[in-house]
Design a protein around this motif. Structure first.
Motif, PDB file in Angstrom:
ATOM      1  N   GLU A 103       0.835  -1.197   0.000  1.00  9.43           N
ATOM      2  CA  GLU A 103       0.000   0.000   0.000  1.00  9.43           C
ATOM      3  C   GLU A 103       0.876   1.255   0.000  1.00  9.43           C
ATOM      4  N   GLY A 104       0.532   2.196  -0.884  1.00  6.22           N
ATOM      5  CA  GLY A 104       1.311   3.413  -1.042  1.00  6.22           C
ATOM      6  C   GLY A 104       2.268   3.394  -2.210  1.00  6.22           C
ATOM      7  N   ASP A 105       2.502   2.225  -2.815  1.00  4.55           N
ATOM      8  CA  ASP A 105       3.396   2.146  -3.971  1.00  4.55           C
ATOM      9  C   ASP A 105       2.780   2.831  -5.186  1.00  4.55           C
ATOM     10  N   LEU A 106       3.636   3.234  -6.110  1.00  6.88           N
ATOM     11  CA  LEU A 106       3.207   3.762  -7.401  1.00  6.88           C
ATOM     12  C   LEU A 106       3.465   2.709  -8.466  1.00  6.88           C
ATOM     13  N   LEU A 107       2.518   2.551  -9.381  1.00  2.00           N
ATOM     14  CA  LEU A 107       2.652   1.534 -10.413  1.00  2.00           C
ATOM     15  C   LEU A 107       2.171   2.086 -11.755  1.00  2.00           C
ATOM     16  N   ALA A 108       2.447   1.317 -12.801  1.00  2.00           N
ATOM     17  CA  ALA A 108       1.959   1.607 -14.144  1.00  2.00           C
ATOM     18  C   ALA A 108       1.046   0.472 -14.572  1.00  2.00           C
ATOM     19  N   ALA A 109      -0.119   0.825 -15.109  1.00  2.00           N
ATOM     20  CA  ALA A 109      -1.100  -0.159 -15.564  1.00  2.00           C
ATOM     21  C   ALA A 109      -1.130  -0.176 -17.082  1.00  2.00           C
ATOM     22  N   VAL A 110      -1.001  -1.366 -17.658  1.00  2.00           N
ATOM     23  CA  VAL A 110      -1.007  -1.537 -19.107  1.00  2.00           C
ATOM     24  C   VAL A 110      -2.229  -2.369 -19.479  1.00  2.00           C
ATOM     25  N   GLY A 111      -3.045  -1.858 -20.387  1.00  2.00           N
ATOM     26  CA  GLY A 111      -4.234  -2.572 -20.820  1.00  2.00           C
ATOM     27  C   GLY A 111      -4.615  -2.178 -22.236  1.00  2.00           C
ATOM     28  N   THR A 112      -5.630  -2.837 -22.759  1.00  2.00           N
ATOM     29  CA  THR A 112      -6.158  -2.533 -24.089  1.00  2.00           C
ATOM     30  C   THR A 112      -7.427  -1.706 -23.923  1.00  2.00           C
ATOM     31  N   SER A 113      -7.421  -0.493 -24.472  1.00  2.00           N
ATOM     32  CA  SER A 113      -8.551   0.413 -24.297  1.00  2.00           C
ATOM     33  C   SER A 113      -9.795  -0.119 -24.999  1.00  2.00           C
ATOM     34  N   LYS A 114     -10.941   0.374 -24.595  1.00  2.00           N
ATOM     35  CA  LYS A 114     -12.202  -0.052 -25.182  1.00  2.00           C
ATOM     36  C   LYS A 114     -12.270   0.365 -26.651  1.00  2.00           C
ATOM     37  N   GLY A 115     -12.663  -0.552 -27.505  1.00  2.00           N
ATOM     38  CA  GLY A 115     -12.820  -0.236 -28.916  1.00  2.00           C
ATOM     39  C   GLY A 115     -14.093   0.559 -29.159  1.00  2.00           C
ATOM     40  N   LYS A 116     -14.009   1.633 -29.930  1.00  2.00           N
ATOM     41  CA  LYS A 116     -15.160   2.502 -30.185  1.00  2.00           C
ATOM     42  C   LYS A 116     -15.595   2.481 -31.644  1.00  2.00           C
ATOM     43  N   GLY A 117     -14.928   1.641 -32.462  1.00  2.00           N
ATOM     44  CA  GLY A 117     -15.316   1.543 -33.850  1.00  2.00           C
ATOM     45  C   GLY A 117     -14.872   2.747 -34.659  1.00  2.00           C
ATOM     46  N   PHE A 118     -15.534   2.960 -35.796  1.00  2.00           N
ATOM     47  CA  PHE A 118     -15.185   4.073 -36.687  1.00  2.00           C
ATOM     48  C   PHE A 118     -15.813   5.345 -36.145  1.00  2.00           C
TER      49      PHE A 118
END
Length: 206
Positions: A103-118
């Protein structure tokens, strides 16, 4: 670089020590299995390969079945390598969220964003549009306008901000603070938003 693989559960809010209501993301991080240990002697660099999430055997290739079998584990859905992560555990051991973060640590989160189409330029790039329906602008409110081409250069430059597919890309959010950790339920609460939909895979890096 330390890290762990997890799954986004959803968002909630908690009260901090100052009594403020803070929005946070709930992530089910681990348990992950060590499926490979790389060292300077064998691979010229140090790294640990972690696997997370169950997968049916019929959906796994024979090569991966042998790879997971060498670690003494069942087929997994996600495999991620964390470089410069020194192994304090052996092949086949389990890594939990409490082993990596506090608790209290800093981190980086990597994910695939939601697709919104054209999408058009207003939604995709934040263009303001014409915003004036008078003076003959009856259907140009969300149009991109001029893209700058004339007899010179007689082409559209690469990288021009135009309409197209939006979302569905790899996104990294840095500097997220760990608010709470529940090791018995493999849950970690991270301040702010994390890319991806509910149930999406998230890589947490320290």
């Amino acid at each position: 670089m330390k890290g762990i693989i997890g799954k986004k559960v959803g968002m909630t809010s908690i009260f901090d020590e100052m009594g403020r209501n803070v929005a946070c993301t709930v992530i089910e991080a681990g348990p992950c299995v060590i499926t490979q240990v790389k060292t300077d002697d064998t691979d010229n660099y140090n790294a640990i390969q972690l696997a997370y999430g169950e997968q049916k055997e019929k959906k796994t290739s024979k090569q991966l079945l042998g790879h997971f079998g060498a670690a003494g584990t069942t087929p997994k859905a996600e495999v991620v390598e964390f470089r410069d992560m020194v192994a304090d555990k052996a092949l086949g051991d389990t890594v939990t969220v409490g082993d990596v973060f506090a608790e209290g640590d800093l981190l980086a989160a990597v994910g695939t964003s939601k697709g919104k189409g054209f999408q058009g330029v207003v939604k995709r790039h934040g263009f303001a549009g014409v915003n004036d329906a008078t003076h003959g602008q009856h259907n140009r409110q969300r149009a991109p306008g001029s893209i700058g081409a004339a007899s010179y250069p007689a082409k559209v430059f690469k990288g021009m901000r135009m309409a197209g597919r939006d979302g569905g890309s790899r996104v990294t959010v840095k500097g997220l603070k760990v608010l709470r950790i529940f090791p018995d339920r493999n849950l970690i609460l991270v301040k702010g938003a994390v890319p991806g939909p509910k149930g999406g895979t998230v890589i947490l890096q320290k």
